[in-house]
Design an enzyme around this catalytic site. Structure first.
Site, PDB file in Angstrom:
ATOM      1  N   THR A 279       0.840  -1.210   0.000  1.00 15.69           N
ATOM      2  CA  THR A 279       0.000   0.000   0.000  1.00 15.69           C
ATOM      3  C   THR A 279       0.877   1.262   0.000  1.00 15.69           C
ATOM      4  O   THR A 279       1.756   1.403   0.849  1.00 15.69           O
ATOM      5  CB  THR A 279      -0.924   0.022   1.237  1.00 15.69           C
ATOM      6  OG1 THR A 279      -1.544  -1.250   1.357  1.00 15.69           O
ATOM      7  CG2 THR A 279      -1.979   1.113   1.121  1.00 15.69           C
ATOM      8  N   ASP A 283       2.260   5.630  -4.708  1.00 19.64           N
ATOM      9  CA  ASP A 283       2.228   7.043  -4.280  1.00 19.64           C
ATOM     10  C   ASP A 283       3.625   7.520  -3.892  1.00 19.64           C
ATOM     11  O   ASP A 283       3.995   8.665  -4.151  1.00 19.64           O
ATOM     12  CB  ASP A 283       1.262   7.214  -3.096  1.00 19.64           C
ATOM     13  CG  ASP A 283      -0.159   6.809  -3.463  1.00 19.64           C
ATOM     14  OD1 ASP A 283      -0.539   6.994  -4.625  1.00 19.64           O
ATOM     15  OD2 ASP A 283      -0.869   6.287  -2.585  1.00 19.64           O
ATOM     16  N   THR A 313       9.371   1.614   0.947  1.00 14.86           N
ATOM     17  CA  THR A 313       7.996   1.701   1.466  1.00 14.86           C
ATOM     18  C   THR A 313       7.375   0.317   1.660  1.00 14.86           C
ATOM     19  O   THR A 313       6.724   0.061   2.674  1.00 14.86           O
ATOM     20  CB  THR A 313       7.114   2.531   0.487  1.00 14.86           C
ATOM     21  OG1 THR A 313       7.601   3.859   0.491  1.00 14.86           O
ATOM     22  CG2 THR A 313       5.662   2.523   0.887  1.00 14.86           C
TER      23      THR A 313
HETATM   24  O1  RIB Z   1      -2.650   4.286  -3.049  1.00 15.97           O
HETATM   25  C1  RIB Z   1      -2.940   3.779  -1.781  1.00 15.97           C
HETATM   26  C2  RIB Z   1      -4.144   4.493  -1.210  1.00 15.97           C
HETATM   27  O2  RIB Z   1      -5.272   4.184  -1.986  1.00 15.97           O
HETATM   28  C3  RIB Z   1      -4.518   4.089   0.191  1.00 15.97           C
HETATM   29  O3  RIB Z   1      -3.827   4.819   1.173  1.00 15.97           O
HETATM   30  C4  RIB Z   1      -6.015   4.263   0.221  1.00 15.97           C
HETATM   31  O4  RIB Z   1      -6.460   5.284   1.041  1.00 15.97           O
HETATM   32  C5  RIB Z   1      -6.434   4.480  -1.237  1.00 15.97           C
HETATM   33  O5  RIB Z   1      -6.729   5.790  -1.499  1.00 15.97           O
END
Ligand code: RIB
Length: 333
Positions: A279, A283, A313
């Site tokens: 997760t 990002d 991460t």
């Molecule tokens: O990209 C990961 C995110 O996707 C998570 O933190 C969750 O909140 C969703 O938005």
């Protein structure tokens, strides 16, 4: 100014499990945890944590939370990473957005995410508000980063294109939503994963062509995605003669090309990483990439830094909290 992220803030509800239950089945999972999340917040946090420490440009988050404990916590997390939250609004008539995340521990920490938009649904701005957020007299270069967990990022992108043409627009179409073919030209830096890359292709070519590409991917994964990357660049993004496309391929690596270097290059992912939770990996990658490009690094150098950052991460649980700091990435370079 500096870098502005316009997007979602979610409270992540993470359940770690060995496997997913079948329909109608009750299954005992391993653990439950809560973390700060939302693609917008994660990317802003990544930029705050991964910018070069002596640099003094600002990082701003624009979005909304509910008037609840989750919202306060999320704003606090951003402030901890030196992200300006002046324009994170608090909505009294709805709750903070949430993401229910199932993380399968026995299959490389892969996740499945269900989002409830809550206050993110209020992240809509008219021209007067955008003029206030981006004052006209600012002469500094500005990068503005979007994802698609808010109702209509494209209309904000159009406003920027018309009113602040010197800004660099970075767009991560996640979750994917089809848009008019002609609008892709408004994007300067497109960051997609392989699934989103094919989803865009499906909106511009007939089914038969895309099915053929999918078949060929089975035989030549990198080679075929290289072609997808090239098509997105040539037919959509580089129509503005300054477009960059970056396509992440998970544990395989990254493909990228730009107007200056239109030949698609490939950088393999870091090997043998002990994966705990994926997760926020995408990002982190995006946030790292934006800081590096903003600081004037070459695209290939920026991609290398970003690949290392996201490999760190995924070795920890959670999204924003698991992201490394600038010095952590430099240590493994
Ligand atoms: O990209 C990961 C995110 O996707 C998570 O933190 C969750 O909140 C969703 O938005």
């Amino acid at each position: 100014m500096g870098i502005t992220v316009i997007g979602s803030l979610n409270y992540d509800l993470d359940t770690f499990t060995d496997r997913l239950p079948d329909a109608g089945e009750t299954f005992r999972a391993n653990r439950f945890e809560t973390h700060a999340g939302g693609k917008g917040l994660n990317q802003a946090a990544a930029i705050g944590k991964l910018r070069e420490p002596s640099s003094n440009y600002s990082v701003r988050m624009i979005g909304n939370v509910g008037d609840d404990a989750f919202g306060k916590q999320l704003k606090g997390v951003l402030k901890d990473y030196n992200v300006d939250t002046t324009y994170v609004g608090t909505c009294s008539d709805t709750s903070t957005g949430t993401a229910t995340i199932l993380i399968e521990e026995k299959v490389g920490g892969q996740n499945r995410i269900l989002i409830v938009e809550g206050a993110n649904g209020k992240t809509v701005y008219d021209s007067k508000q955008l003029n206030e957020i981006f004052p006209k007299d600012s002469h500094e270069e500005e990068y503005v980063v979007f994802q698609h967990e808010i109702p209509d990022p494209i209309s904000i992108i159009k406003w920027i294109h018309e009113n602040r043409p010197s800004f660099q627009v970075v767009y991560n179409p996640s979750p994917f939503k089809a848009m008019d073919t002609g609008d892709w030209v408004l994007i300067d830096i497109l960051v997609v994963n392989e699934i989103e890359g094919l989803q865009i292709l499906e909106t511009i070519f007939d089914n038969h062509f895309v099915e053929q590409v999918k078949e060929q991917i089975k035989d030549d994964f990198i080679g075929e995605y290289r072609k997808v990357c090239e098509i997105l660049h040539k037919t959509l993004i580089d129509q503005n003669k300054k477009g960059t496309v970056v396509m992440t391929l998970g544990s395989k690596g990254v493909l990228f090309c730009s107007h200056e270097n239109p030949k698609v290059e490939f950088l393999p992912a870091v090997k043998d990483v002990p994966v705990v939770d994926t997760t926020g990996a995408g990002d982190t990658f995006l946030g790292a990439l934006v800081t590096q490009l903003y600081q004037g690094e070459k695209l290939s150098t920026a991609i290398n830094f970003s690949t290392l950052a996201s490999s760190l991460t995924i070795q920890k649980k959670g999204a924003a909290e698991s992201m490394p700091m600038y010095k952590d990435v430099k240590n493994v370079m």
